[in-house]
Design a protein around this motif. Sequence first.
Motif, mmCIF file in Angstrom:
data_model
loop_
_atom_site.group_PDB
_atom_site.id
_atom_site.type_symbol
_atom_site.label_atom_id
_atom_site.label_comp_id
_atom_site.label_asym_id
_atom_site.label_seq_id
_atom_site.Cartn_x
_atom_site.Cartn_y
_atom_site.Cartn_z
ATOM 1 N N THR A 73 34.515 43.595 39.068
ATOM 2 C CA THR A 73 33.907 43.165 40.334
ATOM 3 C C THR A 73 34.405 41.778 40.723
ATOM 4 O O THR A 73 34.018 41.237 41.756
ATOM 5 C CB THR A 73 32.365 43.134 40.213
ATOM 6 O OG1 THR A 73 32.042 42.360 39.040
ATOM 7 C CG2 THR A 73 31.785 44.520 40.077
ATOM 8 N N ARG A 99 27.830 44.947 35.062
ATOM 9 C CA ARG A 99 26.385 44.778 34.861
ATOM 10 C C ARG A 99 25.642 45.083 36.156
ATOM 11 O O ARG A 99 26.227 45.072 37.253
ATOM 12 C CB ARG A 99 26.093 43.359 34.402
ATOM 13 C CG ARG A 99 26.588 42.303 35.362
ATOM 14 C CD ARG A 99 26.286 40.913 34.844
ATOM 15 N NE ARG A 99 27.006 39.906 35.588
ATOM 16 C CZ ARG A 99 26.812 38.614 35.457
ATOM 17 N NH1 ARG A 99 25.922 38.162 34.600
ATOM 18 N NH2 ARG A 99 27.505 37.751 36.165
ATOM 19 N N LYS A 101 23.293 43.974 39.105
ATOM 20 C CA LYS A 101 23.147 42.652 39.717
ATOM 21 C C LYS A 101 22.498 42.798 41.090
ATOM 22 O O LYS A 101 22.839 43.740 41.822
ATOM 23 C CB LYS A 101 24.518 41.987 39.854
ATOM 24 C CG LYS A 101 24.493 40.471 39.910
ATOM 25 C CD LYS A 101 25.928 39.965 39.828
ATOM 26 C CE LYS A 101 26.041 38.489 39.992
ATOM 27 N NZ LYS A 101 27.441 38.038 39.970
ATOM 28 N N ARG A 109 27.694 48.954 42.637
ATOM 29 C CA ARG A 109 28.568 47.776 42.753
ATOM 30 C C ARG A 109 30.037 48.184 42.817
ATOM 31 O O ARG A 109 30.806 47.643 43.599
ATOM 32 C CB ARG A 109 28.328 46.820 41.569
ATOM 33 C CG ARG A 109 26.905 46.244 41.549
ATOM 34 C CD ARG A 109 26.796 45.100 40.588
ATOM 35 N NE ARG A 109 27.601 43.979 41.002
ATOM 36 C CZ ARG A 109 28.096 43.055 40.184
ATOM 37 N NH1 ARG A 109 27.861 43.138 38.889
ATOM 38 N NH2 ARG A 109 28.799 42.066 40.649
ATOM 39 N N GLU A 139 26.172 44.445 30.101
ATOM 40 C CA GLU A 139 25.935 43.004 30.272
ATOM 41 C C GLU A 139 26.601 42.348 29.069
ATOM 42 O O GLU A 139 26.143 42.472 27.929
ATOM 43 C CB GLU A 139 24.422 42.746 30.326
ATOM 44 C CG GLU A 139 23.981 41.323 30.153
ATOM 45 C CD GLU A 139 24.617 40.341 31.125
ATOM 46 O OE1 GLU A 139 25.433 39.513 30.651
ATOM 47 O OE2 GLU A 139 24.322 40.397 32.321
ATOM 48 N N TYR A 258 34.780 25.256 30.785
ATOM 49 C CA TYR A 258 35.535 26.488 31.050
ATOM 50 C C TYR A 258 36.834 26.495 30.238
ATOM 51 O O TYR A 258 37.110 27.435 29.477
ATOM 52 C CB TYR A 258 35.817 26.594 32.560
ATOM 53 C CG TYR A 258 36.872 27.616 32.925
ATOM 54 C CD1 TYR A 258 36.695 28.970 32.635
ATOM 55 C CD2 TYR A 258 38.058 27.237 33.570
ATOM 56 C CE1 TYR A 258 37.669 29.904 32.964
ATOM 57 C CE2 TYR A 258 39.032 28.170 33.905
ATOM 58 C CZ TYR A 258 38.836 29.504 33.592
ATOM 59 O OH TYR A 258 39.805 30.427 33.917
ATOM 60 N N LYS A 262 37.810 28.783 26.969
ATOM 61 C CA LYS A 262 38.938 29.717 27.066
ATOM 62 C C LYS A 262 39.925 29.472 25.917
ATOM 63 O O LYS A 262 40.544 30.412 25.415
ATOM 64 C CB LYS A 262 39.640 29.588 28.419
ATOM 65 C CG LYS A 262 38.847 30.095 29.614
ATOM 66 C CD LYS A 262 38.527 31.571 29.607
ATOM 67 C CE LYS A 262 39.643 32.431 30.109
ATOM 68 N NZ LYS A 262 39.213 33.857 30.294
HETATM 69 N N1 LIG Z 1 40.868 32.786 39.469
HETATM 70 C C1 LIG Z 1 41.706 31.955 38.901
HETATM 71 O O1 LIG Z 1 42.272 31.049 39.545
HETATM 72 C C2 LIG Z 1 42.041 32.102 37.434
HETATM 73 C C3 LIG Z 1 43.020 31.278 36.898
HETATM 74 C C4 LIG Z 1 43.371 31.410 35.565
HETATM 75 C C5 LIG Z 1 42.723 32.357 34.791
HETATM 76 N N2 LIG Z 1 41.758 33.136 35.330
HETATM 77 C C6 LIG Z 1 41.093 34.099 34.439
HETATM 78 O O2 LIG Z 1 41.087 35.355 35.076
HETATM 79 C C7 LIG Z 1 39.925 36.085 34.690
HETATM 80 C C8 LIG Z 1 39.231 36.598 35.937
HETATM 81 O O3 LIG Z 1 38.877 35.493 36.754
HETATM 82 P P1 LIG Z 1 38.368 35.708 38.240
HETATM 83 O O4 LIG Z 1 38.914 34.618 39.069
HETATM 84 O O5 LIG Z 1 38.579 37.115 38.628
HETATM 85 O O6 LIG Z 1 36.810 35.429 38.040
HETATM 86 P P2 LIG Z 1 35.583 35.982 38.885
HETATM 87 O O7 LIG Z 1 36.007 36.399 40.250
HETATM 88 O O8 LIG Z 1 34.487 34.976 38.762
HETATM 89 O O9 LIG Z 1 35.159 37.300 38.114
HETATM 90 C C9 LIG Z 1 34.484 37.226 36.882
HETATM 91 C C10 LIG Z 1 34.140 38.635 36.458
HETATM 92 O O10 LIG Z 1 33.463 38.558 35.203
HETATM 93 C C11 LIG Z 1 32.266 39.333 35.301
HETATM 94 N N3 LIG Z 1 31.173 38.831 34.496
HETATM 95 C C12 LIG Z 1 30.708 37.562 34.460
HETATM 96 N N4 LIG Z 1 29.649 37.506 33.648
HETATM 97 C C13 LIG Z 1 29.448 38.762 33.160
HETATM 98 C C14 LIG Z 1 28.498 39.335 32.275
HETATM 99 N N5 LIG Z 1 27.550 38.591 31.704
HETATM 100 N N6 LIG Z 1 28.562 40.657 32.023
HETATM 101 C C15 LIG Z 1 29.512 41.428 32.625
HETATM 102 N N7 LIG Z 1 30.449 40.938 33.454
HETATM 103 C C16 LIG Z 1 30.403 39.618 33.725
HETATM 104 C C17 LIG Z 1 31.875 39.189 36.765
HETATM 105 O O11 LIG Z 1 30.934 40.191 37.051
HETATM 106 P P3 LIG Z 1 29.723 39.971 38.104
HETATM 107 O O12 LIG Z 1 30.306 40.402 39.414
HETATM 108 O O13 LIG Z 1 28.685 40.863 37.579
HETATM 109 O O14 LIG Z 1 29.336 38.518 38.069
HETATM 110 C C18 LIG Z 1 33.209 39.350 37.441
HETATM 111 O O15 LIG Z 1 33.552 40.706 37.528
HETATM 112 C C19 LIG Z 1 39.087 35.133 33.853
HETATM 113 O O16 LIG Z 1 39.275 35.436 32.507
HETATM 114 C C20 LIG Z 1 39.646 33.760 34.179
HETATM 115 O O17 LIG Z 1 39.506 32.872 33.105
HETATM 116 C C21 LIG Z 1 41.401 33.041 36.635
#
Ligand SMILES: NC(=O)c1ccc[n+]([C@@H]2O[C@H](COP(=O)([O-])OP(=O)(O)OC[C@H]3O[C@@H](n4cnc5c(N)ncnc54)[C@H](OP(=O)(O)O)[C@@H]3O)[C@@H](O)[C@H]2O)c1
Length: 392
Positions: A73, A99, A101, A109, A139, A258, A262
């Motif tokens: 998501t 999860r 939400k 979702r 979750e 963060y 990581k």
């Molecule tokens: N975006 C960037 O610029 C960037 C850069 C470098 C690395 N990354 C890495 O890329 C990955 C994805 O990042 P993103 O930007 O896509 O982040 P994001 O949009 O915030 O997405 C986070 C995801 O994790 C899920 N999540 C969070 N808490 C959870 C829980 N307790 N149980 C189940 N699911 C949960 C969220 O689900 P919900 O919708 O339920 O909250 C969402 O699907 C991460 O590992 C991040 O470290 C991202």
Amino acid sequence: METGLKGWEAEAWRRQQVGSGGRGSEESATAVVAEPSLDGQGKSEARASASRIRMVSIPEYYEGKNVLLTGATGFLGKVLLEKLLRSCPKVNSVYVLVRQKAGQTPQERVEEVISGKLFDRLRDENPDFREKIIAINSELTQPTLALSEEDKEVIIDSTNIIFHCAATVRFNENLRDAVQLNVIATRQLILLAQQMKNLEVFMHVSTAYAYCNRKHIDEVVYPPPVDPKKLIDSLEWMDDGLVNDITPKLIGDRPNTYIYTKALAEYVVQQEGAKLNVAIVRPSIVGASWKEPFPGWIDNFNGPSGLFIAAGKGILRTMRASNNALADLVPVDIVVNTSLAAAWYSGVNRPRNIMVYNCTTGSTNPFHWGEVVSTVIRIWKEEQKERSYRER
Ligand SMILES: NC(=O)c1ccc[n+]([C@@H]2O[C@H](COP(=O)([O-])OP(=O)(O)OC[C@H]3O[C@@H](n4cnc5c(N)ncnc54)[C@H](OP(=O)(O)O)[C@@H]3O)[C@@H](O)[C@H]2O)c1
């Protein structure tokens, strides 16, 4: 090779190069499958056998496979889901761990995600794609990821490839919550992966900034700032006040919880996943899509995207930055393509070592903040003038 590492870091690096058990013994440069050939039968047969060497394409590799995805998501996860189903239409199924939400079930979702514009092209090209997505209630911060026994059994029996994208990406997350999701949940997923009967690859999405306290970052997992197990044990008896007090000391020369968690997660993946076929992709700052499924797709205001919009709308008029500093932006479709290709590579070649990919522009294809400013202003002036709130 000169690594510039000393002492225990050098030893950790060396061990990584020697490799860990559980994977294939040979690493080759291309993903090829050689059809059976007889040894010692002369050059002509060797040539004939070479001609029978067949590249396994990425769609071929995913054909019939069951993929498990966390974070579907989220920004990266949904682009990965779309691309996988569009470019590898013969993938068998995708289990998405989601999860509940805001009163919505995981199924609702997922339905919302796949009804979005991002999936328009896929809906056109392969209208039956929905049937392949299996939403599983999970979750990740709960013991055993809050999976039902039934779901757990299905996952253990059938998963072939895991993409672990879920994380808390909030820079100001308190340490306890950041550890809970980014480190402990990752460990739980690895433990689950160890029980899987047909797992081929565990792909972990990290960040290029996990070791931003280093000058030079190779494609290796470096020793962690602290032993994750010891930190997890300590967090159990510390109250929140104490945790908050010691957080700045713990994270040290990393800017936030963060990045810190990581880095710990990478170590957990490397150590606990030693018997699995593990790969890590480290994107830098992920931005809007370059080409796929169409140029410019993004659905959040995180990071620089928020700045670009604010600048374009005429709200943000000044920003303190160095024009010569690298804006290490990487389009989301590049990150997703890298992740899918990296899992294919590991799945086909079974490399002996953990594979790490820095998915960044770095100095190879640099884009500086000075260029960002002129580009953003030019694009807004050319295309969006009528939509701005005030003249820039
Ligand atoms: N975006 C960037 O610029 C960037 C850069 C470098 C690395 N990354 C890495 O890329 C990955 C994805 O990042 P993103 O930007 O896509 O982040 P994001 O949009 O915030 O997405 C986070 C995801 O994790 C899920 N999540 C969070 N808490 C959870 C829980 N307790 N149980 C189940 N699911 C949960 C969220 O689900 P919900 O919708 O339920 O909250 C969402 O699907 C991460 O590992 C991040 O470290 C991202």
